[in-house]
Design an enzyme around this catalytic site. Structure first.
Site, short mmCIF file in Angstrom:
data_model
loop_
_atom_site.label_atom_id
_atom_site.label_comp_id
_atom_site.label_asym_id
_atom_site.label_seq_id
_atom_site.Cartn_x
_atom_site.Cartn_y
_atom_site.Cartn_z
N CYS A 56 0.84 -1.20 0.00
CA CYS A 56 0.00 0.00 0.00
C CYS A 56 0.87 1.25 0.00
CB CYS A 56 -0.84 0.04 1.27
SG CYS A 56 -2.31 -0.94 1.16
N TYR A 84 -7.75 -9.10 7.07
CA TYR A 84 -8.76 -8.32 6.34
C TYR A 84 -10.02 -9.18 6.19
CZ TYR A 84 -4.92 -5.12 5.73
OH TYR A 84 -3.89 -4.26 5.98
N GLY A 131 9.37 -6.98 -0.31
CA GLY A 131 8.61 -5.77 -0.11
C GLY A 131 9.53 -4.60 0.17
N ARG A 132 9.89 -4.47 1.44
CA ARG A 132 10.68 -3.30 1.84
C ARG A 132 11.96 -3.11 1.04
NH1 ARG A 132 10.48 -4.90 7.92
NH2 ARG A 132 10.47 -6.91 6.83
#
Ligand SMILES: Cc1cc2nc3c(=O)[nH]c(=O)nc-3n(C[C@H](O)[C@H](O)[C@H](O)COP(=O)(O)OP(=O)(O)OC[C@H]3O[C@@H](n4cnc5c(N)ncnc54)[C@H](O)[C@@H]3O)c2cc1C
Ligand SMILES: Cc1cc2nc3c(=O)[nH]c(=O)nc-3n(C[C@H](O)[C@H](O)[C@H](O)COP(=O)(O)O)c2cc1C
Length: 783
Positions: free
Chosen positions: A414, A570, A711-712
């Site tokens: 996101c 979620y 990701g990071r």
């Protein structure tokens, strides 16, 4: 100073030696219940690095130990009629009996009082001691006596093992994986002196039972093992010495110190024999204790320093041992592997050894691993070079008709900066630059299927024409300017919706302008979070419809692949986890019931999504909470989605409840991908603290995942894959023509950088014990 040491094993004796060296006037006594040479077990094993330590702290015992040792450099893996040998491991073995005799002799020389055949049952007899060392081994009576204080946990592992010996000479640390009519047996064997080797046999409880080992005496057990491993023993006998079958207890204690008493060695913590560290840990404990006693002003301060100074190292070793023992417990997962890939898995099981590291030490072995990997890719119909194969990271992969140029993936992340769900120029640059950076596959961030399905006001969506047009622009850019494929991740925030942007307070409820939220059950995320409404069937139908519509929009945008987000707490994840689903209807209760709605959504999307395009599902393979989802559930979840047509399971973990206790570390989620891939037999993508291309290759080559997402690392380095391609010489990696001079330069420089790196590694390699043995035969200088 008066020091009482209970237990004359390696921990107790080495502590006595080092403490006495620092304090020649101290009165030190070791109390041992056995006789002087009354010792169990066969050989012990030390690495080169451990021996360096012994050399530093007590050269005389070190020299005597190394004079007695057997050295080996290779690890040999025998599996299904093959043997793979890997050099450069630098280990040595010594008889446990001789080790103890050397330590006893050295302790006596220094003036330590050794009291054999003296069993201690109460520490009160040492009321006048300044320090009491509890080195009484794995079944420590004193740890048990004060267990409420030490808060010891004993995790009794499932596999059953027995230590034996043999006269069979061995020139390598030898693992034998043997199929039998009852199931798999494993032998861990190494030589520890001329004509003597240690043999540890291990099997799972079901095989143990089928082989009718229960109740056999030592001799009968040895005969049964000799039948199984006879082909390798070549007529050499198996020797026994208290060689009982037992389960390994993984011992951990919250505290190691009580008043002036301190736990040392196995009494305090154990490490599984498959990493050969029990004796090493025991002796290194003694080193840290003696150092602390030397430096600290009081005994209490020294014990505090010991515990503080030692805990991290012990826990690290225990973690490596844990990972290793779990690998052996689940060896049947890998039984169908190509033998060279199997051997690579054995070598890299506990994370310390990697693809690059093995390339330095055993280039031929890694070349064989690469070849086997490429052959498997070729067998799937992809035309790759199998003579000079690229590293696994740069092997293509096909999912349905989508072909990926390599196996590096930009994980969904996101960006929290959409305007009313519409991706902006930031998104175009963000996704565009990562596509140009060379990754084979780019995931979009969780893109929400409705306004009220958003996590935060900054989340992207795909419920309007304007959003569709903005996404199409991004997809078109990626396709026009890179070789990357792009996957749309669709999700619904559920009870984690209407929360703040990441940088304003992750998962914290919006103070104003929020919206109504729904979940499987009415349970708020934080106690002060907004209360979600439990979904009724009409709400479920509406959400399912929204997912299908977004999938159709995704197809119109030109996305190559679609992922359904069923992870991280979620909406769909809230149905799957028992922690968040308390429903009493057909969508709650058993895992089958809890999966019903997520599968329904998936199937509806699959029907709407073109048959030639792949779909994946992201799952949380564990909730990291007692009573929540565990790895075995993840296998069942993956199987259910695979049956419904999923092509790839994206294995993440956690974020289900706010008070979970994840165990972080390098590649910490990879074991779950491994379990799902090799038990459910589906393709997986792993993710989570994977930061180097070396790790990517290690994971892929060991068959622990099919794709690796980062990701990071991609947030700060869009060109992660291009740079890795230069390192591994994967010339064919995509680079836009505008950037070719940069590509040429990095490929040129990488050849030199790699050479420098290898030279440096080789220079930093410690002396081998063969060299040290030559030194040890020189006359002893005054110490
Ligand atoms: C049966 C057995 C066989 C093993 N074989 C091997 C092997 O072949 N290779 C290998 O690498 N590792 C082996 N290990 C494991 C390895 O020995 C340990 O990790 C290592 O010895 C730990 O050292 P320690 O000093 O903490 O404990 P230990 O070596 O277990 O020493 C503890 C000592 O305390 C004594 N003791 C216990 N209670 C009392 C009491 N109340 N009063 C007085 N004395 C007491 C015991 O007799 C023992 O000598 C074996 C372990 C066991 C139990
Ligand atoms: C800023 C940020 C945003 C994220 N957003 C998403 C998301 O939208 N969807 C998702 O499935 N995971 C999301 N994640 C999780 C990542 O995909 C990934 O699983 C996680 O960061 C662990 O991988 P890493 O250690 O390589 O960063 C996000 C992670 C970060 C750091």
């Amino acid at each position: 100073m008066k020091i009482a040491i209970i237990g004359g094993g390696p921990a107790g004796l080495y502590a006595a030696i080092l403490l006495r060296k620092h304090r020649p006037l101290a009165e030190i006594a070791v109390y041992e219940r056995n006789r002087t040479d009354d010792t169990f077990g066969f050989g012990v094993v030390f690495s080169d690095a451990t021996l360096d330590n012994f050399e530093k702290y007590d050269p005389p015992s070190y020299r005597r130990i190394t004079q007695e040792f057997a050295y080996w450099d290779d690890i040999a893996v025998h599996f299904r009629g093959t043997v793979h040998r890997v050099g450069g491991n630098g280990f040595c073995g010594c008889s446990r009996r001789k080790l103890l005799l050397i330590l006893q002799e050295r302790a006596r020389e220094l003036g330590v009082s050794l009291r054999f055949e003296t069993e201690i049952d109460d520490e009160s007899r040492f009321a006048d001691a300044d320090l009491i060392v509890l080195a009484d081994g794995i079944n420590s009576r004193f740890r048990e006596k004060h267990i409420a204080h030490f808060e010891t946990e004993v995790d009794v592992r499932s596999n059953i093992f027995a230590w034996m010996g043999s006269t069979r000479p061995l020139d390598a640390f030898t693992f034998i994986f043997q199929e039998t009519e009852w199931g798999p047996f494993i032998a861990h064997a190494y030589q520890y002196e001329a004509g003597r080797s240690t043999w540890i046999f291990e099997t799972d409880p079901a095989t143990f039972k089928r082989a009718e080992l229960e109740g056999l005496n030592e001799k009968q057990s040895a005969d049964r093992m000799a039948e199984i491993f006879g082909w390798f023993l070549e007529g050499h006998p198996l020797l026994t010495n208290r060689s009982m079958w037992r389960n390994f207890p993984m011992i951990r204690s919250k505290r190691w110190v009580k008043d002036n008493m301190v736990l040392l060695g196995d009494a305090k913590a154990t490490a599984h024999f498959s990493i050969g560290s029990g004796t090493k840990l025991a002796m290194e404990d003694a080193i840290t204790l003696a150092e602390a006693m030397e430096r600290a002003p009081t005994v209490a301060a020294a014990l505090e320093q010991y515990e503080q100074g030692r805990r991290e190292e012990v826990e690290k070793t225990q973690h490596a041992a844990d990972v290793s023992l779990v690998w052996f417990e689940h060896v049947d997962r890998f039984w169908e592997f190509d033998p060279v890939q199997f051997a690579f898995g054995v070598m890299t099981r506990s994370k310390a050894i990697t693809y690059d590291n093995l390339t330095l030490r055993a280039p031929d072995f890694v070349a064989e691993v690469d070849k086997a990997f490429a052959k498997a890719v070729r067998a799937k119909g992809l035309n790759v070079d199998i003579e000079k194969p690229l590293a696994p990271m740069f092997q293509p992969m096909r999912l349905r008709e989508m072909e990926l140029a390599n196996r590096a993936v930009v994980s969904p992340m996101c960006m929290y900066c959409a305007k009313e769900g519409v991706p902006t120029d930031f998104h175009l640059v963000h996704y565009g630059s990562r596509a140009i950076g060379g990754a084979g596959l780019i995931f979009t961030e969780m893109t929400c299927v409705g306004r009220d399905a958003r996590i935060t006001p900054g989340c992207t969506g795909l419920w309007s024409d304007e959003q569709e047009a903005a996404w199409r622009r991004i997809v078109d850019f990626v396709h026009a300017n890179s070789a990357a494929k792009i996957c749309l991740q669709l999700g619904h925030a559920g009870r984690k919706g209407a929360t703040k942007l990441m940088w304003d307070g992750m998962d914290r409820p919006l103070e104003e302008a929020g919206w109504d939220i729904v979940s499987a059950s009415s349970i708020p995320y934080f106690p002060d979070s907004k209360m979600p409404r439990e979904m009724d069937r009409a709400a479920m139908d509406a959400v399912k419809g929204a997912f299908v519509q977004a999938a159709e929009r995704g197809e119109r945008c030109g996305f190559d692949m679609l992922e359904l987000h069923c992870a991280h707490g979620y909406l769909l994840a809230s149905f799957i986890s028992p922690l968040t689903n308390r429903r009493s209807d057909e969508y709650g209760g058993s895992l089958d019931n809890r999966l019903r709605f997520p599968l329904e959504v998936f199937e509806a999307m699959r029907a709407a999504w073109p048959a030639h395009k792949p779909m994946s599902v992201r799952i949380s393979a564990t909730d990291w909470v007692e009573g929540g989802i565990i790895g075995d559930d993840a296998v069942a979840i993956a199987r259910a989605f695979a049956k419904a047509g999923v092509d790839l399971v994206d294995v993440s973990t956690g974020q289900t409840v706010h008070d979970a206790q994840p165990v972080y570390g390098r590649m910490f989620q990879t074991p779950f991908s491994d379990q799902v891939r090799n038990e459910a037999r589906v393709a997986t993508m792993c993710v989570g603290n994977i930061t180097t291309s070396d790790q990517v290759n290690t994971i892929l080559a060991a068959g622990r995942a099919d794709l690796v997402a980062l990701g990071r690392p991609h947030l700060v380095d869009p060109a992660f894959t291009l740079k890795a391609a230069a390192w591994y010489g994967a010339e064919g990696v995509f680079c836009p023509p505008q950037y070719l001079p940069g590509k040429e330069q990095i490929f040129r420089n990488s050849v030199r950088d790699r050479q420098d790196f290898e030279d440096l590694k080789i220079k930093a390699k410690p002396k081998t014990r063969a060299e040290l043995k030559a030194e040890a035969s020189k006359p002893l200088a005054a110490e």
